[in-house]
Design an enzyme around this catalytic site. Structure first.
Site, mmCIF file in Angstrom:
data_model
loop_
_atom_site.group_PDB
_atom_site.id
_atom_site.type_symbol
_atom_site.label_atom_id
_atom_site.label_comp_id
_atom_site.label_asym_id
_atom_site.label_seq_id
_atom_site.Cartn_x
_atom_site.Cartn_y
_atom_site.Cartn_z
ATOM 1 N N CYS A 28 -2.868 3.211 -9.625
ATOM 2 C CA CYS A 28 -3.504 3.269 -10.928
ATOM 3 C C CYS A 28 -2.438 3.036 -11.998
ATOM 4 C CB CYS A 28 -4.184 4.592 -11.230
ATOM 5 S SG CYS A 28 -5.489 5.003 -10.093
ATOM 6 N N ARG A 65 -0.556 -2.196 -9.809
ATOM 7 C CA ARG A 65 -0.623 -0.813 -9.309
ATOM 8 C C ARG A 65 -2.008 -0.420 -8.832
ATOM 9 N NH1 ARG A 65 3.731 2.509 -11.153
ATOM 10 N NH2 ARG A 65 2.428 4.274 -10.651
ATOM 11 N N TRP A 91 -7.124 2.340 -8.923
ATOM 12 C CA TRP A 91 -7.156 2.189 -7.462
ATOM 13 C C TRP A 91 -7.927 3.402 -6.969
ATOM 14 C CZ3 TRP A 91 -5.744 4.936 -3.108
ATOM 15 C CH2 TRP A 91 -5.644 4.214 -1.922
ATOM 16 N N ASN A 125 -4.001 9.378 -13.154
ATOM 17 C CA ASN A 125 -3.470 8.791 -11.935
ATOM 18 C C ASN A 125 -3.128 9.957 -11.024
ATOM 19 O OD1 ASN A 125 -2.203 7.280 -10.044
ATOM 20 N ND2 ASN A 125 -0.469 6.669 -11.315
ATOM 21 N N GLY A 126 -3.632 9.955 -9.783
ATOM 22 C CA GLY A 126 -3.341 11.053 -8.868
ATOM 23 C C GLY A 126 -4.612 11.610 -8.271
ATOM 24 N N GLU A 176 7.470 -5.858 10.680
ATOM 25 C CA GLU A 176 7.388 -6.243 9.270
ATOM 26 C C GLU A 176 6.624 -7.563 9.106
ATOM 27 O OE1 GLU A 176 7.673 -4.863 6.578
ATOM 28 O OE2 GLU A 176 8.099 -6.388 5.082
ATOM 29 N N LYS A 222 3.242 -7.950 6.930
ATOM 30 C CA LYS A 222 3.105 -8.917 5.819
ATOM 31 C C LYS A 222 1.826 -9.727 6.008
ATOM 32 C CE LYS A 222 5.114 -7.657 3.494
ATOM 33 N NZ LYS A 222 6.009 -6.551 3.501
ATOM 34 N N GLU A 258 -1.425 -7.557 5.467
ATOM 35 C CA GLU A 258 -1.607 -7.124 4.078
ATOM 36 C C GLU A 258 -2.224 -8.196 3.197
ATOM 37 O OE1 GLU A 258 2.545 -5.836 3.101
ATOM 38 O OE2 GLU A 258 1.497 -4.162 2.190
ATOM 39 N N HIS A 291 3.389 -4.053 29.081
ATOM 40 C CA HIS A 291 2.767 -2.740 29.309
ATOM 41 C C HIS A 291 1.391 -2.642 28.654
ATOM 42 C CE1 HIS A 291 6.400 -1.311 31.187
ATOM 43 N NE2 HIS A 291 7.095 -1.760 30.146
ATOM 44 N N LYS A 293 0.539 -1.171 -5.359
ATOM 45 C CA LYS A 293 1.980 -1.294 -5.176
ATOM 46 C C LYS A 293 2.656 0.036 -4.858
ATOM 47 C CE LYS A 293 5.866 -3.488 -5.129
ATOM 48 N NZ LYS A 293 6.116 -4.215 -3.871
#
Ligand code: AGP
Length: 614
Positions: free
Chosen positions: A2, A27, A75, A101-102, A487, A491, A494, A510, A609
Site C-alpha cells: 500500500c 507498492r 494492496w 497501510n498494515g 531465483e 522470476k 512472478e 527423487h 514491492k
C-alpha cells in the site's frame, strides 16, 4: 505494501498527491483513493477499484480543489479490491478520513463493540474499523483528533502507518506508524507524507522518519510535533535523502524491470565502490570490522530473509561455509519467527532485505535480538526499519528498485555477502592470500562480464518466443547455482504467471523427473564448476526422457552444446561468483516471456514491492 501520500501547504494538493500515487503504485495497485479539503473546509473522498489512472478518470467531474489532502494506493489484505474497500475511509459522521497501510489484528473485536453502539460499516476492511474507532474515542473523551488517535492506537493491536484528516480543520494532518514505514518531507512552508520517500524527493530532500508508536501532528504553519502513544515528546531528527529523481524514472526503457536488469553493471560497481581498494587487493566492510569479534567468535551464522533475498541467503550460506568455515543456517523469516527457534547469544544473525520493511524479517530480527544474538542487516533502502533495528550492517547501494520482481537488489545482496565472507575469512585466516586477492580481482571483473551477458538480450528475446506458451518450467542447478535455479523459477512465476519449480539438479531423480516429457522446458545452469560432470549427467537424464533443455553454459562449451536444445553462453568466472553471472540470462528470459504474454511486468497481479504485512 500500500502506498500512502499526503500534502499540506500552499499549492494545489491534488496534482502532488496523484503524482505521488503514481510513484508509489509499485507498492500496491488494486485500488486508489484520495481525500481533499476545499476552501469551504468540506472533506471529500474519491476512490475507485483499479489503478491510479482509473482514479484520475473518476475525479474528472469532481471538486479537486484544496491545499491539503491524503491519498492511497492499495494492496488488499482485509476485503477484496473494490470501490468500497478502497481507502480513504470515512468515519461514521464523515468528519474524519483515514488511509492505512498494515493490518489491525484486533479489528473484529473493535468492530463488534462499535456495532453494538450503533456504528455501521460500508466496507469489509480493518481500516474502516480504525477510523470509526478513532471517532468513537473522540466523542467519548470529548478530545481533539490528536488525543483520539493517541488513545485509539493505544488499544489497537497490529501494524499501521496512517494519515488522518478532519473536516473543518484544514491546517492539520495526523500521521502515525507502527511496524509500517512513514516519512515526513519538510518543504518551505509545506509538508509531505509518504510511505516511502519516492513521492517526496521531487520537492525536498529533508525528511523525518517516524519511529514505531510515534504520532506526528503536522500543522500548516508549525514544525511537526512528534509524540509517542505513551505521550513522550520526541525531538524530530531531520535526515537528508540520498535518492535522486532519475532513479524513479524509466529512462527510456519500457519497464523498470528491464532498466534495473541493465543497471546491474553500474549498481554492482556502486555496491563495491569504497569497499574494494583500487588495486583489488583488499576488501573492507566497516560494519564487520567495527564488530570483528562478533564474527570471529560466532558459534554459527543464521541468515533470515524472504523471497529473492532468501535465495541470496543460500548463496551466503555457501560463501560463509566455504570461505570462513562458520556453520550457517538459512531460514525463511516467516517460519523462524513462529517456530520457537534456538538462538544462542553468540550467534550472528544476518537479515537480508531489499526494502528493509518486510514484516516477517523485522519480527525475526526482534526475536533474534531478544535472544541476545548480534544482528547484522544487509539492506538496500537507506534509513528503512531493518537498518534501524539491527546492531550493524551493510547497505547494498544498488539504487531505488521499483520493479516488483527483484533483480539488481539480488545481485547487490550477493556481492555484499561475498565481500562479507572475504572480510571475515581474512580476519579468521581461513583463506589464503592468493585465493583472497584472486576472488577480489574477479569480483571487480563481474560488472564487465554482466555487460557482455546483457549483449545477449536480443538472442534471449528470440529464445523466449519458443517458450512463451509453456505451461510449466523446471529450473535446475547445483552448488552455487542451485539458489539461482530457485531465483530463475521465482522470476518466471512472478511476472509471467507460468508455473515454475526450482530444484537442486540431483534431486530431480527423487521425484520431479516424473514431470519430464517432450513438452517440459528445463532450464539448467551448467557452468564449468567442480560438479560440471555431474550436471552433464543430469542433462543426459533429461534428454533420455525427451525434456527440452535450455542450458546456461560457459562460452565455448561444445559438450553441452551437442546435447542441449538451446544454450545461452556466458563468460566463465570463479565458482563462488557464478551466481552473479548465471542469474542475468534467467532475469532476461523471465522478462521477455512475460512481455510476450502481455503481462504487467512491473506490477504483476497480487504482488507488491514491499511486504509490510504478515
Ligand atoms: C522478489 O522478486 C520478490 N518480489 C519478493 O520475493 C521479495 O524478494 C521478498 O518479498 C523480500 O523482500 P525484501 O527483500 O524487501 O525483504
Amino acid at each position: 505494501m500500500c502506498g500512502i501520500v499526503g500534502y499540506i501547504g500552499f499549492r494545489d494538493a491534488y496534482p502532488i498527491l496523484v503524482k505521488g500515487l503514481h510513484r508509489l503504485e509499485y507498492r500496491g495497485y488494486d485500488s486508489a483513493g484520495i481525500a481533499l479539503m476545499n476552501e469551504e473546509k468540506n472533506l471529500s473522498v474519491y476512490k475507485t477499484k483499479g489503478r491510479v489512472n482509473d482514479l484520475e478518470e473518476y475525479v474528472l467531474d469532481k471538486d479537486i480543489s484544496g491545499t491539503i489532502g491524503i491519498a492511497h494506493t492499495r494492496w488488499a489484505t482485509h476485503g477484496e479490491p473494490s470501490n468500497t474497500n478502497a481507502h480513504p475511509h470515512y468515519s461514521q459522521t464523515e468528519t474524519l478520513a483515514l488511509i492505512h497501510n498494515g493490518i489491525i489484528e484486533n479489528y473484529a473485536v473493535l468492530k463488534a463493540e462499535l456495532q453494538k453502539k450503533g456504528y455501521t460499516f460500508h466496507s469489509t476492511t480493518d481500516t474502516e474499523v480504525l477510523v470509526q474507532f478513532i471517532e468513537y474515542i473522540k466523542q467519548l473523551h470529548k478530545c481533539d483528533l490528536f488525543s483520539a488517535v493517541q488513545i485509539a492506537l493505544g488499544q489497537v493491536v497490529g501494524a499501521y502507518a496512517i494519515a488522518v484528516m478532519e473536516k473543518g480543520n484544514p491546517d492539520q494532518i495526523i500521521a502515525a506508524r507502527k511496524s509500517s514505514p512513514l516519512v515526513i518531507g519538510i518543504g518551505d512552508g509545506e509538508y509531505f507524507i509518504g510511505s516511502d520517500a519516492s513521492p517526496i524527493i521531487e520537492y525536498t530532500n529533508k525528511v523525518i522518519y517516524l519511529d514505531d508508536e510515534e504520532i506526528a501532528v503536522i500543522k500548516r504553519h508549525e514544525e511537526p510535533q512528534i509524540v509517542t502513544i505513551g505521550n513522550v515528546r520526541k525531538t524530530p531528527q531531520i535526515k537528508e535523502l540520498e535518492m535522486s529523481l532519475s532513479e524513479l524514472e524509466r529512462g527510456g526503457y519500457p519497464h523498470f524491470m528491464l532498466k534495473e536488469i541493465f543497471e546491474q553493471p553500474q549498481s554492482l560497481t556502486n555496491c563495491m565502490s569504497g569497499r574494494i581498494n583500487v588495486e583489488g587487493t583488499n576488501v573492507t566492510l566497516s560494519g564487520i570490522i567495527d564488530h570483528k569479534d562478533k564474527f570471529l567468535n560466532a558459534r554459527r551464522i543464521v541468515i533470515i530473509a524472504c523471497g529473492t533475498s532468501w535465495h541470496a541467503g543460500i548463496i551466503g550460506e555457501y560463501l560463509f561455509e566455504e570461505l570462513c568455515r562458520i556453520p550457517v543456517v538459512v531460514e525463511y523469516a516467516s517460519e523462524f519467527r513462529y517456530r520457537n527457534p534456538v538462538v544462542y547469544p553468540d550467534d550472528v544473525v544476518i537479515a537480508i532485505s531489499q526494502s528493509g520493511e518486510t514484516a516477517d524479517s523485522l519480527a525475526a530480527i526482534e526475536l533474534a535480538r531478544k535472544s541476545g544474538a548480534f544482528v547484522y542487516g544487509v539492506c538496500n533502502v537507506v534509513g528503512s526499519s531493518i537498518p534501524r533495528n539491527t546492531d550493524s550492517g551493510s547497505y547494498t547501494h544498488c539504487g531505488h528498485e521499483i520493479g516488483v520482481a527483484s533483480t539488481k537488489a539480488f545481485t547487490a545482496q550477493v556481492a555484499v555477502l561475498t565481500m562479507m565472507a572475504l572480510t571475515i575469512a581474512k580476519e579468521k585466516k581461513t583463506i589464503d592470500d592468493k585465493k583472497y586477492t584472486d576472488t577480489i580481482k574477479e569480483l571487480q571483473n563481474i560488472p564487465g562480464k554482466i555487460s557482455q551477458i546483457l549483449d545477449l538480450n536480443e538472442e534471449i528475446r528470440q529464445l523466449s518466443y519458443i517458450f512463451t506458451y509453456a505451461q510449466n518450467f523446471i529450473y535446475l542447478g547445483r552448488g552455487y547455482n542451485y539458489p539461482i535455479a530457485l531465483e530463475g523459477a521465482l522470476k518466471l512465476k512472478e511476472i509471467s504467471y507460468i508455473h515454475a519449480e526450482g530444484y537442486p539438479a540431483a534431486e530431480m531423480k527423487h521425484g520431479p523427473i516424473a514431470l519430464i516429457d517432450n513438452e517440459m522446458p528445463i532450464v539448467i545452469i551448467a557452468t564449468n564448476d567442480t560438479i560440471y560432470e555431474k550436471v552433464v549427467s543430469n542433462i543426459q537424464e533429461i534428454k533420455a526422457r525427451n525434456g527440452r533443455v535450455i542450458a546456461i553454459i560457459n562460452e565455448g562449451d561444445e559438450v553441452i552444446k551437442s546435447m542441449a536444445d538451446h544454450c545461452i553462453e556466458i563468460p566463465a568466472t570463479k565458482e563462488c561468483l557464478d551466481p552473479l553471472l548465471s542469474v542475468i540470462p534467467l532475469q532476461l528470459l523471465a522478462y521477455h516471456i512475460a512481455v510476450n504474454k502481455n503481462r504487467d511486468v512491473d506490477m504483476p497481479r497480487n504482488l507488491a514491492k514491499s511486504v509490510t504485512v504478515e
